[in-house]
Design a protein around this motif. Structure first.
Motif, mmCIF file in Angstrom:
data_model
loop_
_atom_site.group_PDB
_atom_site.id
_atom_site.type_symbol
_atom_site.label_atom_id
_atom_site.label_comp_id
_atom_site.label_asym_id
_atom_site.label_seq_id
_atom_site.Cartn_x
_atom_site.Cartn_y
_atom_site.Cartn_z
ATOM 1 N N LYS A 132 0.529 -0.746 -4.765
ATOM 2 C CA LYS A 132 1.260 -2.004 -4.557
ATOM 3 C C LYS A 132 1.325 -2.331 -3.062
ATOM 4 O O LYS A 132 1.207 -3.489 -2.659
ATOM 5 N N PHE A 133 1.548 -1.302 -2.252
ATOM 6 C CA PHE A 133 1.584 -1.475 -0.794
ATOM 7 C C PHE A 133 0.249 -2.034 -0.316
ATOM 8 O O PHE A 133 0.188 -2.984 0.471
ATOM 9 N N ASN A 134 -0.823 -1.425 -0.806
ATOM 10 C CA ASN A 134 -2.183 -1.840 -0.443
ATOM 11 C C ASN A 134 -2.399 -3.326 -0.737
ATOM 12 O O ASN A 134 -2.888 -4.092 0.108
ATOM 13 N N ASP A 148 -6.541 0.915 8.741
ATOM 14 C CA ASP A 148 -5.274 0.446 9.312
ATOM 15 C C ASP A 148 -4.175 0.389 8.251
ATOM 16 O O ASP A 148 -3.024 0.764 8.506
ATOM 17 N N ILE A 149 -4.526 -0.086 7.053
ATOM 18 C CA ILE A 149 -3.551 -0.161 5.964
ATOM 19 C C ILE A 149 -3.041 1.238 5.622
ATOM 20 O O ILE A 149 -1.836 1.457 5.440
ATOM 21 N N ASN A 150 -3.962 2.203 5.568
ATOM 22 C CA ASN A 150 -3.576 3.590 5.275
ATOM 23 C C ASN A 150 -2.638 4.138 6.357
ATOM 24 O O ASN A 150 -1.690 4.860 6.057
ATOM 25 N N ILE A 166 10.872 2.372 1.145
ATOM 26 C CA ILE A 166 9.865 1.574 1.850
ATOM 27 C C ILE A 166 10.516 1.065 3.131
ATOM 28 O O ILE A 166 11.573 0.450 3.101
ATOM 29 N N ASN A 167 9.876 1.372 4.245
ATOM 30 C CA ASN A 167 10.393 0.989 5.562
ATOM 31 C C ASN A 167 9.460 -0.062 6.164
ATOM 32 O O ASN A 167 8.238 0.084 6.120
#
Length: 406
Positions: A132-134, A148-150, A166-167
């Motif tokens: 979902k973050f991705n 960069d996403i990782n 989630i920060n």
């Protein structure tokens, strides 16, 4: 001069009181706020000052004691040993994960009231967050590479045992002063966390979890209200998935129960009391205390926090008030009034850290409190954790000497 006089008067009162109990938040209070929790530091002299106060001190934090991101790792780094904190009883006694994880100063952990099924689901949450973050970050920052996403995922997804979080701070760095982009980040991830609660419900955990948003603007229909970013206020910086009932004012009851048991040998609420058996409303909590605690057993409580918010509601006269420390500070204040004890509320201005917060130096209590607010601060440390720590170390030393000589 008046500030110094009040400071000395308060310190003198605490040093010479028969029974005191500190209930203190951690991040922003004794540790400056940082964007990356893995870089947090704690002053060694403060750790030893806490030990001097012994049973008169508890922490109450939404962070955690154990795990790679836990405060225990910070203690070990400060002492430069993995064994000395246990041998010398230097771990911070108190509650973490907003009231779930109790620890004594030997570092012994307990978490009564949490089911195996809840723990199993919590352990899966970070792996539910990653895809979902991705997707969300790809949407908001299409120019970012997968590498960069990782990188941001590692900083943003906090794999904590009782409070997966989630920060937003790492992603906020990418948008600089663009408050609209910050709002989009906040709204997108709040939606993501609500989807995870729905997933829990589909697995038979309907009343197990809630979202704790920090800082927030209080509760609306049983949910914490996110503080959306503006040009002048960064707003909410993280969202935690917590076990229902894990709120700091219930934590105060647990710690008070523990303190009186240590002092008198008898726990007023029973030795098996947890956040799960805590009454829900503030009035019910007060009534429980009045029914079961003798006035002579009630200590003078000092509540210390930094996350308190107040925002005028769309130009109206009423205010939206919240912040993860507000509920426990308000409870301590009211409890003191009900028992005829002048409990003390201390606010530490954490705006000098890496995370943006309203500053008392620049704007007084704007964004923190207001003229109609029932919560009153007996003391404000405008210079943040460093100033508070210096005051605390001096107080702990004098209190320790007073008890030895009494």
């Amino acid at each position: 001069m008046e500030y110094i006089a009040n400071n000395l008067k308060l310190q003198k009162q605490l040093i010479s009181s028969k029974n005191i109990l500190f209930i203190q938040d951690i991040d922003g209070v004794c540790i400056p706020l940082v964007k990356d929790p893995m870089t947090r530091e704690l002053e060694l002299k403060y750790i030893y000052a806490v030990k001097e106060l012994a049973e008169e001190f508890f922490v109450l934090t939404c962070g955690e004691h154990e795990g790679p991101r836990g405060v225990n790792r910070i203690i070990e780094r400060s002492v430069k040993s993995n064994t000395e904190p246990k041998n010398k009883e230097l771990y911070l006694r108190g509650l973490a994960a907003c009231g779930v994880e109790y620890q004594d100063n030997n570092g012994e952990i307990s978490f009564k009231g949490v089911s195996e099924k809840e723990l199993n689901f919590l352990s899966k949450v970070p792996s539910l967050m990653r895809p979902k973050f991705n997707f969300i970050v790809n949407n908001i920052f299409p120019e970012l590479s997968q590498e960069d996403i990782n990188f941001h995922a590692v900083k943003s997804i906090c794999e904590t045992r009782f409070s997966p979080t989630i920060n937003f701070n790492s992603l906020f760095d990418l948008v600089h002063k663009d408050s609209d982009k910050r709002k989009l980040i906040q709204i997108s991830f709040e939606k993501m966390m609500n989807e995870i609660i729905l997933k829990a419900e589909s697995e038979g955990l309907k009343n197990s979890f809630f979202l704790h948003i920090s800082p927030n603007l209080g509760n609306e229909n049983g949910r914490e209200k996110i503080k959306l970013s503006s040009k002048f206020d960064i707003g909410s910086t993280d969202i935690q998935l917590l076990i229902k009932g894990a709120v700091k004012d219930s934590g105060v009851l647990f710690l008070l129960n523990k303190f009186i048991e240590i002092k008198t040998g008898k726990a007023p609420f029973g030795s098996n009391f947890t956040f799960k058996n805590s009454p829900k409303s503030l009035r019910e909590k007060i009534d429980l205390c009045k029914r079961t605690i003798q006035k002579e057993d009630m200590p003078l409580i000092v509540g210390v926090g930094d996350t308190v918010t107040s925002k005028r509601n769309n130009g109206e006269k009423n205010y939206l008030r919240g912040g993860s420390d507000r509920s426990f500070l308000e409870f301590i204040q009211i409890l003191g009034n009900e028992f005829g004890i002048n409990n003390k509320i201390i606010f530490v201005d954490s705006s000098s850290g890496e995370v943006e917060r309203p500053s008392t130096k620049k704007n007084g209590l704007t964004g923190i409190s207001d003229v109609y607010d029932n919560l009153n601060f007996d003391m404000v440390f405008q210079n943040g954790p460093k100033e508070y720590i210096s005051w605390f170390i001096e107080l702990a030393n004098k209190r320790s000497n007073f008890k030895k000589n009494s």
